[in-house]
Design a protein around this motif. Structure first.
Motif, PDB file in Angstrom:
ATOM      1  N   PHE A  22      15.313   1.069 -12.948  1.00 54.92           N
ATOM      2  CA  PHE A  22      13.874   1.341 -12.990  1.00 54.92           C
ATOM      3  C   PHE A  22      13.077   0.188 -12.382  1.00 54.92           C
ATOM      4  N   THR A  23      13.341  -1.033 -12.847  1.00 54.39           N
ATOM      5  CA  THR A  23      12.526  -2.158 -12.386  1.00 54.39           C
ATOM      6  C   THR A  23      12.832  -2.544 -10.936  1.00 54.39           C
ATOM      7  N   GLU A  24      14.062  -2.332 -10.490  1.00 52.35           N
ATOM      8  CA  GLU A  24      14.408  -2.631  -9.092  1.00 52.35           C
ATOM      9  C   GLU A  24      13.677  -1.706  -8.121  1.00 52.35           C
ATOM     10  N   ASN A  25      13.450  -0.478  -8.538  1.00 51.77           N
ATOM     11  CA  ASN A  25      12.934   0.538  -7.615  1.00 51.77           C
ATOM     12  C   ASN A  25      11.482   0.920  -7.812  1.00 51.77           C
ATOM     13  N   MET A  26      10.875   0.534  -8.915  1.00 53.26           N
ATOM     14  CA  MET A  26       9.530   1.010  -9.228  1.00 53.26           C
ATOM     15  C   MET A  26       8.505   0.646  -8.150  1.00 53.26           C
ATOM     16  N   GLY A  27       8.657  -0.501  -7.536  1.00 54.15           N
ATOM     17  CA  GLY A  27       7.707  -0.939  -6.516  1.00 54.15           C
ATOM     18  C   GLY A  27       7.805  -0.169  -5.214  1.00 54.15           C
ATOM     19  N   ARG A  28       8.889   0.587  -5.020  1.00 52.37           N
ATOM     20  CA  ARG A  28       9.067   1.373  -3.793  1.00 52.37           C
ATOM     21  C   ARG A  28       8.340   2.710  -3.839  1.00 52.37           C
ATOM     22  N   VAL A  29       8.007   3.157  -5.037  1.00 58.38           N
ATOM     23  CA  VAL A  29       7.348   4.461  -5.205  1.00 58.38           C
ATOM     24  C   VAL A  29       5.939   4.360  -4.622  1.00 58.38           C
ATOM     25  N   TYR A  30       5.574   5.350  -3.796  1.00 52.28           N
ATOM     26  CA  TYR A  30       4.257   5.274  -3.173  1.00 52.28           C
ATOM     27  C   TYR A  30       3.460   6.577  -3.226  1.00 52.28           C
ATOM     28  N   LEU A  31       4.100   7.695  -3.482  1.00 54.41           N
ATOM     29  CA  LEU A  31       3.343   8.947  -3.573  1.00 54.41           C
ATOM     30  C   LEU A  31       2.472   8.909  -4.829  1.00 54.41           C
ATOM     31  N   ASP A  32       1.189   9.201  -4.681  1.00 51.02           N
ATOM     32  CA  ASP A  32       0.236   9.093  -5.793  1.00 51.02           C
ATOM     33  C   ASP A  32       0.729   9.775  -7.065  1.00 51.02           C
ATOM     34  N   SER A  33       1.277  10.959  -6.926  1.00 48.37           N
ATOM     35  CA  SER A  33       1.720  11.728  -8.094  1.00 48.37           C
ATOM     36  C   SER A  33       2.935  11.121  -8.776  1.00 48.37           C
ATOM     37  N   ALA A  34       3.613  10.204  -8.103  1.00 50.35           N
ATOM     38  CA  ALA A  34       4.768   9.526  -8.709  1.00 50.35           C
ATOM     39  C   ALA A  34       4.395   8.136  -9.224  1.00 50.35           C
ATOM     40  N   VAL A  35       3.451   7.483  -8.571  1.00 49.53           N
ATOM     41  CA  VAL A  35       3.075   6.120  -8.981  1.00 49.53           C
ATOM     42  C   VAL A  35       2.464   6.129 -10.381  1.00 49.53           C
ATOM     43  N   ARG A  36       1.578   7.096 -10.666  1.00 54.18           N
ATOM     44  CA  ARG A  36       0.926   7.141 -11.971  1.00 54.18           C
ATOM     45  C   ARG A  36       1.931   7.196 -13.126  1.00 54.18           C
ATOM     46  N   PRO A  37       2.935   8.089 -13.100  1.00 53.47           N
ATOM     47  CA  PRO A  37       3.890   8.093 -14.217  1.00 53.47           C
ATOM     48  C   PRO A  37       4.727   6.814 -14.294  1.00 53.47           C
ATOM     49  N   ILE A  38       5.020   6.208 -13.158  1.00 55.61           N
ATOM     50  CA  ILE A  38       5.781   4.949 -13.169  1.00 55.61           C
ATOM     51  C   ILE A  38       4.939   3.858 -13.826  1.00 55.61           C
ATOM     52  N   ALA A  39       3.659   3.819 -13.490  1.00 52.96           N
ATOM     53  CA  ALA A  39       2.760   2.843 -14.117  1.00 52.96           C
ATOM     54  C   ALA A  39       2.652   3.095 -15.617  1.00 52.96           C
ATOM     55  N   LYS A  40       2.620   4.363 -16.011  1.00 53.77           N
ATOM     56  CA  LYS A  40       2.554   4.717 -17.435  1.00 53.77           C
ATOM     57  C   LYS A  40       3.821   4.258 -18.162  1.00 53.77           C
ATOM     58  N   VAL A  41       4.981   4.461 -17.562  1.00 55.08           N
ATOM     59  CA  VAL A  41       6.233   4.003 -18.181  1.00 55.08           C
ATOM     60  C   VAL A  41       6.223   2.485 -18.319  1.00 55.08           C
ATOM     61  N   SER A  42       5.682   1.795 -17.322  1.00 53.76           N
ATOM     62  CA  SER A  42       5.566   0.338 -17.412  1.00 53.76           C
ATOM     63  C   SER A  42       4.722  -0.062 -18.609  1.00 53.76           C
ATOM     64  N   GLU A  43       3.620   0.663 -18.816  1.00 54.95           N
ATOM     65  CA  GLU A  43       2.763   0.397 -19.964  1.00 54.95           C
ATOM     66  C   GLU A  43       3.518   0.659 -21.271  1.00 54.95           C
ATOM     67  N   LEU A  44       4.275   1.743 -21.330  1.00 52.88           N
ATOM     68  CA  LEU A  44       5.057   2.061 -22.537  1.00 52.88           C
ATOM     69  C   LEU A  44       6.073   0.959 -22.831  1.00 52.88           C
ATOM     70  N   ILE A  45       6.720   0.462 -21.793  1.00 46.09           N
ATOM     71  CA  ILE A  45       7.690  -0.626 -21.961  1.00 46.09           C
ATOM     72  C   ILE A  45       6.979  -1.875 -22.472  1.00 46.09           C
ATOM     73  N   SER A  46       5.836  -2.199 -21.882  1.00 41.66           N
ATOM     74  CA  SER A  46       5.110  -3.412 -22.296  1.00 41.66           C
ATOM     75  C   SER A  46       4.580  -3.289 -23.723  1.00 41.66           C
ATOM     76  N   LYS A  47       4.190  -2.080 -24.121  1.00 42.84           N
ATOM     77  CA  LYS A  47       3.739  -1.875 -25.508  1.00 42.84           C
ATOM     78  C   LYS A  47       4.877  -2.120 -26.485  1.00 42.84           C
ATOM     79  N   SER A  48       6.050  -1.605 -26.171  1.00 41.95           N
ATOM     80  CA  SER A  48       7.216  -1.839 -27.042  1.00 41.95           C
ATOM     81  C   SER A  48       7.578  -3.318 -27.066  1.00 41.95           C
ATOM     82  N   TYR A  49       7.530  -3.941 -25.901  1.00 43.83           N
ATOM     83  CA  TYR A  49       7.898  -5.353 -25.792  1.00 43.83           C
ATOM     84  C   TYR A  49       6.946  -6.246 -26.583  1.00 43.83           C
TER      85      TYR A  49
END
Length: 191
Positions: free
Chosen positions: A74-101
């Motif tokens: 996930f973390t190796e590839n997240m920065g490669r995502v560029y389609l708007d409809s895919a970036v938003r959920p990746i950013a949301k998952v990042s937020e979920l991870i940071s909330k747990s952390y």
């Protein structure tokens, strides 16, 4: 279910909450589908990758621990995502991870999220903050950076600079979230 079968199934995923939940549950109940789901998600030039991202986000929203074996991928590839409809959920998952952390309760994310994972998430979020992304992506990114910045001292000053610089040129929705984060940052600074 094979990767090809999953790919075909993702064609049935749409914006409806019902479909996203259905396929998220399918993946949760069949964890062997997570790896092929991520492969499809990170085939970034394919429009189906967006649908995979939607399912992945809903899966993580329900059970964030499911991401643990795949933190490297996930973390190796997240920065490669560029389609708007895919970036938003990746950013949301990042937020979920940071909330747990940053949670006060002990959990597996705290134990298994490494400094390399955090560095990759921080880099992607800062990239999203300074690039031409939609408000939701920036909102999730600023929240992620705020939370991770509680344990990494250089993040908050950098985030504050970006938020104050971009404040007047962004949308009302951005300004509302930025105002909230700026308030939290100033409160942290005064401690």
């Amino acid at each position: 279910m094979t990767k090809d079968q999953l790919y075909k199934e993702l064609d049935y995923v749409n914006h409806s909450r019902e479909k996203r939940i259905h396929y998220a549950n399918l993946v949760i109940n069949n964890p062997e589908l997570i790896a092929p789901l991520l492969e499809i998600l990170f085939t970034v030039d394919d429009k189906i990758s967006c649908r995979a991202a939607w399912v992945f986000e809903f899966m993580c929203s329900k059970q964030i621990e499911e991401v643990l074996p795949y933190l490297d991928t996930f973390t190796e590839n997240m920065g490669r995502v560029y389609l708007d409809s895919a970036v938003r959920p990746i950013a949301k998952v990042s937020e979920l991870i940071s909330k747990s952390y940053s949670s006060k309760t002990d959990n597996q994310i705290k134990q298994l999220l490494t400094s390399v994972h955090i560095e990759r998430i921080v880099e992607a979020c800062f990239d999203w903050m300074i690039s031409n992304q939609k408000v939701a992506v920036k909102a999730y990114s600023m929240q992620t950076l705020y939370l991770l910045g509680k344990s990494i001292d250089w993040i908050h000053p950098e985030l504050l600079i970006i938020l104050e610089r971009d404040f007047s040129s962004q949308s009302a929705a951005f300004r509302a979230r930025a105002r909230h984060i700026i308030g939290l940052l100033k409160k942290e600074k005064s401690k």
